[in-house]
Write a protein that holds these residues in place. Structure first.
Motif, PDB file in Angstrom:
ATOM      1  N   ARG A   1       0.824  -0.911  -0.272  1.00  0.00           N
ATOM      2  CA  ARG A   1      -0.026   0.179   0.023  1.00  0.00           C
ATOM      3  C   ARG A   1       1.349   1.686  -0.247  1.00  0.00           C
ATOM      4  NH1 ARG A   1      -5.052  -1.434   3.890  1.00  0.00           N
ATOM      5  NH2 ARG A   1      -6.404  -2.257   2.359  1.00  0.00           N
ATOM      6  N   ILE A   2       2.618   1.106  -0.450  1.00  0.00           N
ATOM      7  CA  ILE A   2       3.482   2.032  -0.338  1.00  0.00           C
ATOM      8  C   ILE A   2       3.560   3.177   0.883  1.00  0.00           C
ATOM      9  CG2 ILE A   2       4.567   3.936  -1.811  1.00  0.00           C
ATOM     10  CD1 ILE A   2       2.746   3.032  -3.822  1.00  0.00           C
ATOM     11  N   GLN A   3       3.170   2.242   2.609  1.00  0.00           N
ATOM     12  CA  GLN A   3       3.345   2.535   3.190  1.00  0.00           C
ATOM     13  C   GLN A   3       4.944   2.919   4.509  1.00  0.00           C
ATOM     14  OE1 GLN A   3      -0.790   1.173   4.929  1.00  0.00           O
ATOM     15  NE2 GLN A   3      -2.114   2.818   4.327  1.00  0.00           N
TER      16      GLN A   3
ATOM     17  N   GLU B   1       6.219   6.863  -1.140  1.00  0.00           N
ATOM     18  CA  GLU B   1       5.269   7.636  -0.497  1.00  0.00           C
ATOM     19  C   GLU B   1       4.535   9.385   0.036  1.00  0.00           C
ATOM     20  OE1 GLU B   1       3.026   6.535   3.854  1.00  0.00           O
ATOM     21  OE2 GLU B   1       4.799   5.903   3.340  1.00  0.00           O
TER      22      GLU B   1
END
Length: 406
Positions: A159-161, A217
């Protein structure tokens, strides 16, 4: 339970399969068969392990439902490790409910963590997070807790976190140290290395540079209009236009983004989108049609203006434009990204994870094998594929994730 079975179970929980085998290797009763199966799985003989666990499950029979359910769970875990993804998808949810109903909270929690791991592998992030949230991490056996946190880290990575991913990896490290199992600590460090590797390459008016996951992000949150070559989409913040399955439109969008703020000649667009050396009237007519389709698709984010030479991409507002590409590009990068986990995959498992046909995956594997990027062993349904040495960085952004959840 007799003393030898108890001692073997403790050895397995501590990650010492050889000590366990010394105690039960000559026994044929169901508890011993189950422990031998788990020991063989820890030693890497997965097929032998599955056979032993099936024998144990038959031996326990309906009078010992908890032991039988544990054998089914262990076999599903082996199938998951060996990337036989269809089998655990059928049984993990049922095993979790069965074990919970029998009062085996530890193994029910373990089944939930495994189910979340399976959902993560096939890119169903929302479902994976829902299942993982229902798992009582305190109920998990010590050896299962690092895996729980690795799934949480994997969801955050896809989730690109970056922040939640690092926090989950810190928890996984603590859990691995507490378990005392060296192999678990090594698995955590492998995931941490993947998180630290370059995740993407930004192509813009100032040239190119590699980005870590945290930088990706931040870039997505900056409002930059990004043509995302990792997920086949055009995005600005939370607004995403997916172009998956529309390669011509994506090729045009990328060419226009790479030239921003300038324009791209029509002949160059024809060559990029249609791979034609020279543009004839039919190509020019098709270009007009495809530009019209792209203009309609990107209307919420940008407009396409005709120029004397060709076309230019003009984002709405004072928005910079860039292309987000894998660190090293090549065909079939998503297959290599899955194989980069070091496990042996079947072509059917790869197809399930990527959401494409088995024939599509087989063509990709054949092409990669000709380039010596993958290798295989076994025959027929037992054939498995491994990365032979992935060039560059197998970016996590190429792993399957629904664009709405990415």
């Amino acid at each position: 339970m007799d003393s030898l079975i108890t001692a073997a179970a403790r050895a397995l929980a501590a990650g010492d399969p050889l000590s366990a085998l010394k105690r039960v290797t000559l026994r044929e009763d169901p508890p011993a068969l189950a422990l031998r199966g788990i020991a063989m799985a820890q030693l890497g003989d997965l097929e032998r392990a599955r056979l032993l666990l099936r024998r144990a499950a038959r031996g326990f029979g309906p009078r010992e439902p908890t032991a039988r359910a544990r054998c089914v769970l262990a076999e599903a875990e082996i199938a998951l490790v060996s990337r036989d993804l269809a089998y655990p998808a059928e049984v993990l949810g049922a095993a979790r409910a069965r074990l919970a109903g029998l009062g085996d909270a530890a193994n029910a929690a373990h089944a939930g963590a495994l189910e979340a791991r399976l959902l993560l592998l096939i890119g169903r992030l929302g479902e994976a997070e829902t299942v993982l949230a229902a798992v009582d991490v305190d109920a998990l056996p010590p050896a299962s807790r690092p895996g729980y946190w690795l799934v949480a880290a994997g969801i955050a990575i896809r989730r690109i976190q970056a922040g939640p991913a690092r926090a989950a990896l810190d928890e996984a490290r603590r859990a691995a140290r507490a378990s005392g199992i060296v192999a678990l600590a090594a698995e955590v460090e492998t995931t941490a290395h993947a998180l630290d590797a370059p995740a993407a390459r930004l192509i813009g008016r100032d040239g190119q540079r590699l980005l870590g996951l945290g930088e990706v992000e931040a870039l997505i949150g900056s409002g930059t209009l990004l043509v995302d070559a990792c997920r086949m989409a055009v995005r600005r913040g939370a607004d995403v236009v997916t172009l998956t399955g529309r390669p011509v439109l994506f090729a045009l969008a990328r060419a226009l983004a790479e030239a921003w703020p300038g324009d791209v000649p029509r002949a160059a667009l024809v060559a990029r989108a249609f791979r034609a050396r020279e543009a004839d009237e039919s190509h020019r007519a098709r270009l007009r049609v495809e530009i019209g389709r792209l203009r309609a698709a990107l209307a919420p984010l940008a407009r396409l203006d005709a120029t004397r030479r060709g076309f230019a991409l003009l984002p709405h507002g004072e928005t910079p434009v860039g292309v987000l590409a894998p660190p090293v590009e090549g065909e079939h990068g998503e297959v290599l990204a899955l194989l980069a986990d070091g496990e042996a995959w079947s072509s059917s498992a790869l197809a399930l994870a990527l959401g494409v046909s088995a024939r599509t995956v087989q063509r990709a594997l054949d092409a990669l094998a000709q380039e010596a990027k993958v290798e295989n062993f076994g025959r027929g349904p037992a054939r498995r594929w491994l990365a032979a040495g992935v060039p560059g960085f197998p970016t996590s952004l190429l792993l399957p994730a629904r664009i709405s959840e990415g």
